[in-house]
Structure formats: C-alpha cells, structure tokens
Design a protein around this motif. Structure first.
Motif, mmCIF file in Angstrom:
data_model
loop_
_atom_site.group_PDB
_atom_site.id
_atom_site.type_symbol
_atom_site.label_atom_id
_atom_site.label_comp_id
_atom_site.label_asym_id
_atom_site.label_seq_id
_atom_site.Cartn_x
_atom_site.Cartn_y
_atom_site.Cartn_z
ATOM 1 N N SER A 1 29.395 68.937 26.316
ATOM 2 C CA SER A 1 28.620 68.423 25.185
ATOM 3 C C SER A 1 28.999 69.219 23.937
ATOM 4 O O SER A 1 29.180 70.441 23.999
ATOM 5 C CB SER A 1 27.123 68.547 25.452
ATOM 6 O OG SER A 1 26.729 67.666 26.474
ATOM 7 N N LYS B 1 26.893 62.585 11.803
ATOM 8 C CA LYS B 1 27.298 62.076 13.123
ATOM 9 C C LYS B 1 28.465 61.104 12.989
ATOM 10 O O LYS B 1 29.439 61.174 13.749
ATOM 11 C CB LYS B 1 26.122 61.388 13.810
ATOM 12 C CG LYS B 1 26.443 60.918 15.226
ATOM 13 C CD LYS B 1 25.385 60.004 15.797
ATOM 14 C CE LYS B 1 25.636 58.581 15.373
ATOM 15 N NZ LYS B 1 24.787 57.608 16.081
ATOM 16 N N GLY C 1 31.427 60.655 24.769
ATOM 17 C CA GLY C 1 30.386 59.719 25.182
ATOM 18 C C GLY C 1 29.395 59.443 24.072
ATOM 19 O O GLY C 1 29.753 59.365 22.896
ATOM 20 N N ALA C 2 28.124 59.325 24.444
ATOM 21 C CA ALA C 2 27.083 58.953 23.483
ATOM 22 C C ALA C 2 26.808 60.092 22.510
ATOM 23 O O ALA C 2 26.797 61.268 22.882
ATOM 24 C CB ALA C 2 25.803 58.587 24.227
ATOM 25 N N GLY C 3 26.573 59.725 21.250
ATOM 26 C CA GLY C 3 26.247 60.704 20.216
ATOM 27 C C GLY C 3 24.867 60.458 19.652
ATOM 28 O O GLY C 3 24.353 59.335 19.678
ATOM 29 N N GLU C 4 24.244 61.501 19.139
ATOM 30 C CA GLU C 4 22.890 61.397 18.606
ATOM 31 C C GLU C 4 22.754 62.273 17.372
ATOM 32 O O GLU C 4 23.252 63.401 17.338
ATOM 33 C CB GLU C 4 21.889 61.838 19.679
ATOM 34 C CG GLU C 4 20.443 61.600 19.325
ATOM 35 C CD GLU C 4 19.490 61.982 20.449
ATOM 36 O OE1 GLU C 4 18.288 61.698 20.327
ATOM 37 O OE2 GLU C 4 19.961 62.570 21.449
ATOM 38 N N ILE D 1 26.744 65.380 20.861
ATOM 39 C CA ILE D 1 27.592 64.350 21.471
ATOM 40 C C ILE D 1 27.905 64.757 22.899
ATOM 41 O O ILE D 1 28.416 65.852 23.155
ATOM 42 C CB ILE D 1 28.897 64.149 20.680
ATOM 43 C CG1 ILE D 1 28.582 63.768 19.225
ATOM 44 C CG2 ILE D 1 29.767 63.069 21.332
ATOM 45 C CD1 ILE D 1 29.801 63.614 18.348
ATOM 46 N N LYS D 2 27.606 63.865 23.822
ATOM 47 C CA LYS D 2 27.824 64.142 25.241
ATOM 48 C C LYS D 2 29.260 63.786 25.643
ATOM 49 O O LYS D 2 29.928 62.960 25.018
ATOM 50 C CB LYS D 2 26.851 63.316 26.092
ATOM 51 C CG LYS D 2 25.377 63.543 25.764
ATOM 52 C CD LYS D 2 24.889 64.857 26.315
ATOM 53 C CE LYS D 2 23.379 64.994 26.158
ATOM 54 N NZ LYS D 2 22.872 66.246 26.737
#
Length: 686
Positions: A3, A26, A41-44, A56-57
């Motif tokens: 991450s 982001k 992967g998914a970001g927040e 961000i994973k």
C-alpha cells in the motif's frame, strides 16, 4: 504488492478547498503511476482540517523492465547502394549503445526506417515517486497560496510534516524544507507527540486511536448518527442542512455533537432568522418537531475529544442567547419601521459607485418588470409593481444591514412584507427575486417572483458591464455568468416568450445609455450561457449551434426548435436535407445577395420548380411558426428536399451570365432564409 500512503500535514486548511485538493492529489498520483506503467489497485482520498492524504492499495514494487524499439534515421541514409552501413547508421547505433549489427529496418507510415531494440530496466516504484512527488505537491491548485519561510515553496497553509510510505519503506523526498518520513500527528487537543506509522495499512486505525478520523465518509456517518440520536432525545429531528454537514465534516477531525437549549421566547423569530443565527454564526444545527416546527434546542459540534461537554454547552448557549437577543431586537424594530418608509432612504445608498443609488435601481426594476410582464400571460401588473417597489427595502433594515444577517436579503423582505400585511403574492415575489443564487438553488415558484428575478438579474449584468467589470476566463467577481444562467433558466422553465435582445435594449435605455458595445457583449454572454444550458438539457452541440446561428433571442423558442431538430434527426431524409443546406451555405459564403429572384429569368425547369415550391410552402411555414409548432415547420422544410436536390443536379449556379448567376443566388438565398426561420442546418455534423 504494497500500500502507498502520502499524508501532507499542515496548519488548518480552509474548509472549502480540502475535499477538492485531496481528490486532485489522488488523481495526480494515480496518473503518475499509470504513466510509468506501475500496477496498482483501489485508491482513496482522505483528509481532515490538518492533512491531505492519499492511500492506494496493491501498488507494485517496481515498474517492470521492457524491451522497446527506438526509431532511427531513414533506411536510405543509413545504408549505401551496396547495403553497407553509413556513418549516420553507425552514429545512431553508438548513441544507443548498440552495435551496427543490432540495427534492423522496419516499414512505417513515412517509409522504411532503421530501428534498434533496447531493454529498459525495471525501476523501483519508490524511486519514481520520490522523483515526481515534489512537483505533484508543489503545483496543487489553491485559490490562495502562502509562503512561510525563506524558500520559494508555496502552499495553501504551512506544511508541518510529510508522511510517505510504500508498505514499510519511507519514500524519500522533501518540499518546503520538510522531509518525508514515517511520522504523523494525532489530534492536537489529545496528543502532542509524533505518531510513528510502521506500515501504510496501519494508518487509519492507528490515527483513530489518537482521535483523528481521517476518512471523511466515516466522519460524516458518525456525525449524522450522533446528530439523529441527540435530536431524538428531545423528540425532534435535525433540520436538513447539507451544506452545514459538509462544512462540519471538513472542519473536524473527531466531531463531538453536543445538545444545547435556548429560551422558547426566541421561537417568535421567523424560522429563517433563527436557523441562520444558529448556522451562520455558531455552526449549530437546528432541531424541529415532526411537523417542521422549530424546537428550542440546537446541536453544536465540538472538535475536541474528551472535552467537558457541560462547559462547552454553556459557552454555546451564552453565545446563542446573545445572537438571538440581538436578532429579536432587530426584527421588532424593523417591523415598527416598515418597508415602505425605507424606500426613500435608498437614495442615500450607493448601488454601484458612479452608476446609481438603490433608489434608482428600484425605479428601473419597476419599469423592467412592467416591460417583461407584457410577454408573460396572467401577470398581475399592480402587484408586480408593488413587489418591485419594495424588493430592495430590506437592505436598509436593521437585521439585514448588520453583517451577521446579510445572507437573508430578499428572504427577509418577503417575510417582513408578509408580517406587515402586504399581499401574499407580493411577499412571495420579494422573497424569491434573488433566486436562483447558485447552481444548487431552486428557481422562483411564482410568476411575479420569476419576472422580478429576471429584471433584477439583467439590471445587475448591464450595470456590471457598464462599469467595465467584464468577466474573464478565470474570474467573474460579480457572478454575471451565474445571473445570466439564472434568468435564462427562469424563462425556459416557464416557457415565456421573452426576447432577451429587447430586454437588454430596454435595460440600457433605463440606464440612459445607448452603448452598442455593451449590448453586444451582454447578448454574447447570454448566447454562451444558453448554449451551455441547451447542452445540459441533452441538446447535441451541433443542433445547438444550428439554432444559435439563427434568431435565438427568444430562448424558449430556441429550445423548442432545438428539440424539434433533434427529433427530425431520426428521419432517413434528414442527412440529404443537411447535405443540401451545406451546399447552399458553401455557394452563398462570401456572396452579397439581397432581393427576390425574378421568375422571368429562370431558364431551367428545376429553377422554376424550386421557386414555386418555396413560394408554396412559405405561408404554411409561417403559420406553423406562429403556432410555434416546430416539428410541423421542419416537416414542411423537409418537403423542399426533392426540389433542392433536382436544382443542384440540373442547374449550374455559378454560370458565366452575371444576371442568371445573381438570380440563382437569390433563389438559394430565399431557400436559406426559409430554413433560417428554424435553424441553420449547415451546422449539423453528420
């Protein structure tokens, strides 16, 4: 996969900029990873008043190695007639660190070129991030920037720490003299020392133990849950205030709602005054019963975990008591004074320096409203005039002119008018005439309110332009774009047949100006805003252009013509009709043509047939236009297609005979004029 975590710790950021800045940060980091071929992967986007965070994973540890083909010089200069490499080829190979034997020829769109294959080694993701993050952060856009030390680095607020991890590894870089590390800080009122984050995935949970809820979604959820629970304790409901909820989420790290009470006597205040006093001055939520009646309670939100809630409650109650006492005093005095007596006092209040007073604006509004009412069926002119006469008086009331309640201008005028016994339609019109105040605000619900709002907005726009305050691409300090959109939306929503060119001309006349330049600029503004509104209503850009290239000054008709034109697009004959009109436009481009053709000069039967068909359909077309039946009007124009096609097949327009050529151009100009009553089909993109 690890991450990635970046936290920029600052002094308290302005609440309005925080969500947008976090999302932009982001977006930029995601773009950086994508552009460098790093998998993730998914970001927040996370944030609090003192931090902008991106998590961000599943980020790959490195950008993978790759083999690329590097293009060199053309084959013809790289090899001689015997196929031996030239100095050019040798130089290219040497520059790429390759041997001549490594070169190969490949065909491209521009011919045969020499290429060489090169292996690009893997690059650690941490290295990519360390190299680019300083620029990513330094160029984040903010309305205002600060510089707080001797360096040139600027940010919205001073940067105090940077936390940057890829898994457990610190990504090394610095900005503004602050180096990235693995340290963050908890809530300033709960913990003073640094908090070490050993791994990016521990971030949210560990920070919450230090009283920082870094997820805005989680803060919002907890806030709403607690607000609802506290309101239930007094058998009430929270008065919905999405803007206040958003602001509260943005200014708190650990929201602590606290229920408070005020004296029931203040419920005598108009609800708008009471909720404004609580919301604007103390950022407190109002509480109402299930019928919507306000209760003598409020909910404040502290940003101090483990605070003495009794002490905080008493502080809020004292402050609110003072505000409400002042508000009640102002309202009682204003009702004694009334509105009508304040109109004359408007003479002493400048509206725009060097242009007019508010009294002069009131006179213009009365005349503009009367002018607009001529185009609006069932408008009560007497009540409209009364509303226009009183609508600016509340600016001189004690309540509104005090800085704490300026947001209630217009609203208080309507409330006072109602309490003072004015006709309900007058009160509603006064209360609505500032609407819409923004993109999320509703339109006036009444006819008189809509008319008065249009009058006020066009007067504001013209006055702003007359003083030279023209909006630029990035600045619009007097919000003329918003006001232009607002008046157009009111016209379109009601389907009123108001011609804005006549409205602008009337407005200029009332200022005593005949400024053609200002007239043209205001009309251009209205046309641009109308184009944007048509797009928002689902009208294709080329259809909008086709309508706006003709007489567009009655917006309701422009919208109706645009919708009819979109409906016609499904007709199989439509494309042929458009092609014909594009040919007409191309032939007439640059030609000075006026007058009607002379039938005696027709030589070809196709000329006469087009002339006769055009004359035949014109009366029926005019009848449909008067009825504003644009679907039928377009079908009538569609009936000209066969005659137009035949004309182009059989007739040479640009012939050598000057008289014949002019006559044929006049015929085409006549046809174009018929179409122009609905739209310029040459603008349609097939």
């Amino acid at each position: 996969m690890d991450s990635f975590l970046l936290e920029i710790g600052t002094e308290e950021l302005p609440p309005g900029v925080i969500p947008g800045a976090a999302e932009e940060l982001k977006r930029r980091i995601v773009n950086l990873l994508e552009e460098n071929g790093v998998r993730f992967g998914a970001g927040e986007a996370l944030f609090s008043p003192r931090r902008l965070t991106v998590l961000i994973k599943g980020v790959a540890k490195e950008k993978p190695s790759a083999v690329v083909e590097v293009q060199g010089p053309p084959k013809r200069v790289s090899f001689d007639s015997d196929g031996k490499p030239t100095k050019t080829a040798m130089g290219f190979a040497a520059a790429q660190g390759k041997r001549v034997e490594d070169l190969f020829v490949k065909e491209t769109a521009k011919g045969d070129y020499v290429f060489v294959k090169k292996e690009i080694p893997a690059v650690p993701t941490a290295k990519i991030l360390a190299e680019h993050l300083p620029e990513v952060i330094a160029t984040l856009p903010f309305p205002k920037l600060m510089r707080w030390n001797e360096g040139n680095f600027r940010f919205s607020r001073p940067v105090r720490w940077i936390l940057c991890l890829l898994g457990r590894e610190v990504v090394p870089f610095s900005i503004g003299g602050v180096a990235a590390g693995n340290v963050t800080f908890g809530h300033r009122n709960f913990s003073e020392g640094p908090v070490v984050i050993s791994e990016a995935d521990d971030y949210e949970q560990l920070l919450e133990s230090y009283k920082v809820i870094v997820s805005p979604q989680r803060r919002r959820s907890l806030l709403l849950e607690q607000l609802t629970q506290l309101a239930r304790e007094v058998n009430g409901l929270i008065v919905n205030d999405e803007e206040l909820i958003e602001e509260t989420v943005n200014i708190t790290e650990f929201p602590v709602p606290i229920l408070g009470r005020f004296e029931p006597q203040y419920l005598k205040l108009p609800a708008e005054v009471l909720t404004t006093a609580l919301r604007m001055h103390q950022r407190c939520f109002s509480v109402a019963d299930r019928d919507g009646r306000l209760l003598p309670y409020f909910i404040a939100v502290a940003n101090t975990p483990d605070c003495d809630q009794g002490l905080v409650r008493r502080g809020y109650e004292r402050a609110i008591e003072s505000r409400l006492r002042d508000a009640l005093f102002f309202v009682e005095n204003d009702l004694k004074t009334g509105l009508e007596s304040l109109v004359e006092e408007e003479r002493r209040v400048v509206w725009i320096e060097g242009l007019s007073s508010y009294y002069e604006k009131t006179i213009r509004l009365r005349q503009l409203a009367s002018f607009i009412a001529e185009s609006v069926p069932d408008a009560d002119k007497a009540l409209l005039d009364r509303a226009a006469y009183l609508c600016k008086a509340d600016l001189l009331t004690q309540l509104v002119r005090e800085k704490e309640f300026t947001s209630l201008q217009g609203v208080m005028g309507g409330i006072y008018a109602r309490l003072l016994g004015e006709n309900e339609m007058v009160a509603q019109a006064i209360g609505e005439h500032y609407q819409p105040k923004g993109p999320d605000d509703g339109l006036p619900k009444t006819v008189l309110g809509g008319i008065l709002s249009i009058a006020d907005k066009i007067d504001n726009i013209i006055g702003t332009y007359l003083t030279g305050n023209i909006p630029t691409g990035s600045e619009d300090p007097f919000a003329v774009r918003r006001q232009a959109s607002g008046l157009l939306l009111i016209i379109l929503e009601n389907g009123w047949q108001i011609a804005v060119d006549e409205l602008v001309q009337k407005g200029l006349e009332l200022f005593g100006r005949g400024d053609e330049k200002v007239r043209d600029m205001v009309l251009q503004l209205l046309q641009e805003r109308l184009a944007a509104i048509l797009s928002e209503k689902g009208v294709r850009y080329d259809v909008a252009n086709a309508v706006l290239k003709t007489v567009w000054h009655t917006p309701s008709e422009a919208l109706a013509r645009a919708r009819a034109l979109q409906n016609l697009r499904t007709s199989p004959e439509f494309s042929m009709l458009v092609i014909g009109q594009k040919r007409v436009a191309n032939i007439l481009r640059g030609q000075e043509v006026s007058g009607l053709p002379e039938p005696k000069l027709f030589v070809d039967e196709a000329e006469r047939a087009l002339w006769e068909k055009a004359r035949e359909v014109e009366p029926e077309l005019e009848r449909m236009l008067r009825k504003r039946d644009y679907d039928a009007a377009l079908k009538i124009l569609l009936s000209l297609r066969e005659s137009i096609d035949r004309f182009f097949d059989d007739v040479l327009v640009m012939c050598e005979d000057e008289n014949l050529r002019l006559n044929r151009l006049r015929l085409l100009n006549l046809v174009r004029g018929l179409f122009a009553r609905v739209a310029d089909l040459s603008e349609i993109v097939l």
